[in-house]
Each structure stands twice: as structure tokens, then as C-alpha cells.
Design a protein around this motif. Structure first.
Motif, PDB file in Angstrom:
ATOM      1  N   PHE A  14       0.992  -0.706  -0.031  1.00 56.50           N
ATOM      2  CA  PHE A  14      -0.212   0.171  -0.201  1.00 56.50           C
ATOM      3  C   PHE A  14       1.008   0.957   0.329  1.00 56.50           C
ATOM      4  CE2 PHE A  14      -1.946   3.523   2.130  1.00 56.50           C
ATOM      5  CZ  PHE A  14      -3.006   3.852   1.570  1.00 56.50           C
ATOM      6  N   THR A 127      -2.789  -0.445   7.752  1.00 53.91           N
ATOM      7  CA  THR A 127      -2.898  -1.288   6.708  1.00 53.91           C
ATOM      8  C   THR A 127      -2.408  -3.094   6.765  1.00 53.91           C
ATOM      9  OG1 THR A 127      -1.056  -0.268   5.502  1.00 53.91           O
ATOM     10  CG2 THR A 127      -3.517   0.355   5.541  1.00 53.91           C
ATOM     11  N   PHE A 151      -8.381   3.239  -0.794  1.00 53.30           N
ATOM     12  CA  PHE A 151      -8.369   2.071  -1.815  1.00 53.30           C
ATOM     13  C   PHE A 151      -8.215   0.274  -1.278  1.00 53.30           C
ATOM     14  CE2 PHE A 151      -5.401   5.484  -2.689  1.00 53.30           C
ATOM     15  CZ  PHE A 151      -4.703   5.862  -3.821  1.00 53.30           C
ATOM     16  N   ARG A 153      -7.430  -3.747  -0.722  1.00 53.29           N
ATOM     17  CA  ARG A 153      -6.873  -4.818  -0.944  1.00 53.29           C
ATOM     18  C   ARG A 153      -7.714  -6.016  -0.895  1.00 53.29           C
ATOM     19  NH1 ARG A 153      -3.481  -5.451   4.004  1.00 53.29           N
ATOM     20  NH2 ARG A 153      -5.300  -6.886   4.835  1.00 53.29           N
ATOM     21  N   ARG A 156      -3.879  -7.668  -4.472  1.00 56.21           N
ATOM     22  CA  ARG A 156      -3.454  -6.288  -4.887  1.00 56.21           C
ATOM     23  C   ARG A 156      -4.008  -5.516  -4.349  1.00 56.21           C
ATOM     24  NH1 ARG A 156      -2.992  -3.661  -9.094  1.00 56.21           N
ATOM     25  NH2 ARG A 156      -4.348  -4.013 -10.959  1.00 56.21           N
ATOM     26  N   TRP A 157      -3.713  -4.541  -3.766  1.00 55.15           N
ATOM     27  CA  TRP A 157      -3.527  -2.588  -3.444  1.00 55.15           C
ATOM     28  C   TRP A 157      -4.486  -2.489  -4.843  1.00 55.15           C
ATOM     29  CZ3 TRP A 157      -5.383  -0.817   1.229  1.00 55.15           C
ATOM     30  CH2 TRP A 157      -4.502  -1.710   1.523  1.00 55.15           C
TER      31      TRP A 157
END
Length: 185
Positions: A14, A127, A151, A153, A156-157
Motif C-alpha cells: 500500500f 493497512t 484503496f 486490498r 493486490r491494492w
């Protein structure tokens, strides 16, 4: 490049994505001063424009959002050194998040009074445990330029949502940041 340094429970992937977006934005917007604030945990879009004059679509005068100082993991102030062509960490700069009795909007700090031309960036921490992250950017001296992106996760982010910025702009900023990383490698 301005580095987003991981603290405990920060997901490196992140931070890498956020760092590329932030550096790409700063480069594209030609900023020479940056306040970088690491907030403990995710924050949502409602912080965008909090205490500022206008609404989410039409912000006029931006104020520092009233994050509780207990949520601020770190604050850093950077200046662009034109001689060395590098960012210089100058400490924390003017303290942005102060304890304010009553937390009234009359106590709000206008960012144009802190700096006439700076980028103010807030990004979320924790995160690893929380599969959500956020980045928010304000510009002083730019009559209400501010945006927020969240964003998520999964494998993937990826961008989950955005306010006052398009995904295309975020991708462009990320690519600009990636190019800066390659140039410094």
C-alpha cells in the motif's frame, strides 16, 4: 522522491502505491513544499473539506481537517532543493493537528495561512490489519484543489473510490511516480 516510511502494521505494498501516487501528483502539480501526515488507520471521504468553506464539489478555502492529534503517527515537512534536485526533510514544519477545545470550526487552520504554495498529504496507516487505505491531498494557493482516494486490498491494492479526482488522474499520478522511481534507480 518523498518516501512513505512504514511504521508498525503498515502494508509495504500500500505504501508503495501511495508513494507513487503522491510523488507523481507533487511532480505534476510542480509543488516545492510538502507536508506529509501519516494517520493511524483508514479515514473516509468525509474528511475531505471538513471545516473548509464550500462543499465536496466546490471547496473554496481549505482548512486542515480536524484529525485528533492522537491519530497522527507522524508529520513531516519537505522542501525541494533546486541545487541538489532532491527533497529535503526539514522536520515536522508547522504543527497541523492541535488539541482544540470544543473542536469548533472557528478554530480551523486555513492551509493558505500555513503556506502560500504547498501540498498537504494525509495517508492512512495500519493497512496490514485493515484491508483499506486512503490518501488525501490539498494544495494551498490553488483555490480549493483537494482530492481523496480510498484503496482496497484483495489480491493486490486497487482504487476503491475517489472524490474530486478521476481514476484516470490517479493512474497518471501513479505512472508519474513510477517514472520518478525508475529515474532514481
Amino acid at each position: 522522491m518523498i518516501e512513505l516510511v512504514p511504521a508498525e502494521n503498515d502494508d509495504a505494498a500500500f505504501l508503495s502505491l501511495a508513494q507513487r501516487i503522491v510523488n507523481g501528483a507533487i511532480e505534476a502539480l510542480q509543488m516545492h513544499e510538502v507536508y506529509l501526515v501519516h494517520i493511524n488507520n483508514w479515514f473516509d471521504y468525509k474528511w475531505l473539506g471538513w471545516w473548509s468553506w464550500g462543499d465536496h464539489r466546490e471547496l473554496k478555502e481549505l482548512c486542515v481537517p480536524p484529525f485528533n492529534p492522537n491519530r497522527v503517527r507522524s508529520q513531516k515537512h519537505f522542501l525541494w532543493d533546486a541545487n541538489s534536485l532532491r527533497w529535503t526533510l526539514t522536520g515536522q514544519g508547522k504543527l497541523l493537528h492541535l488539541r482544540q477545545p470544543g473542536r469548533r470550526s472557528s478554530c480551523a487552520q486555513m492551509i493558505d495561512r500555513i503556506s502560500k504554495s504547498a501540498a498537504f498529504v494525509w495517508y492512512s496507516g495500519n493497512t496490514v490489519a485493515n484491508p483499506a487505505g486512503s490518501v488525501m491531498l490539498y494544495l494551498s494557493g490553488a483555490e480549493g484543489y483537494a482530492w481523496y482516494a480510498s484503496f482496497m486490498r484483495e489480491k493486490r491494492w486497487k482504487v476503491n473510490d475517489e472524490f474530486r479526482i478521476t481514476r484516470r488522474e490517479l493512474v497518471s499520478f501513479e505512472e508519474g511516480g513510477r517514472q520518478l522511481e525508475l529515474a532514481q534507480a
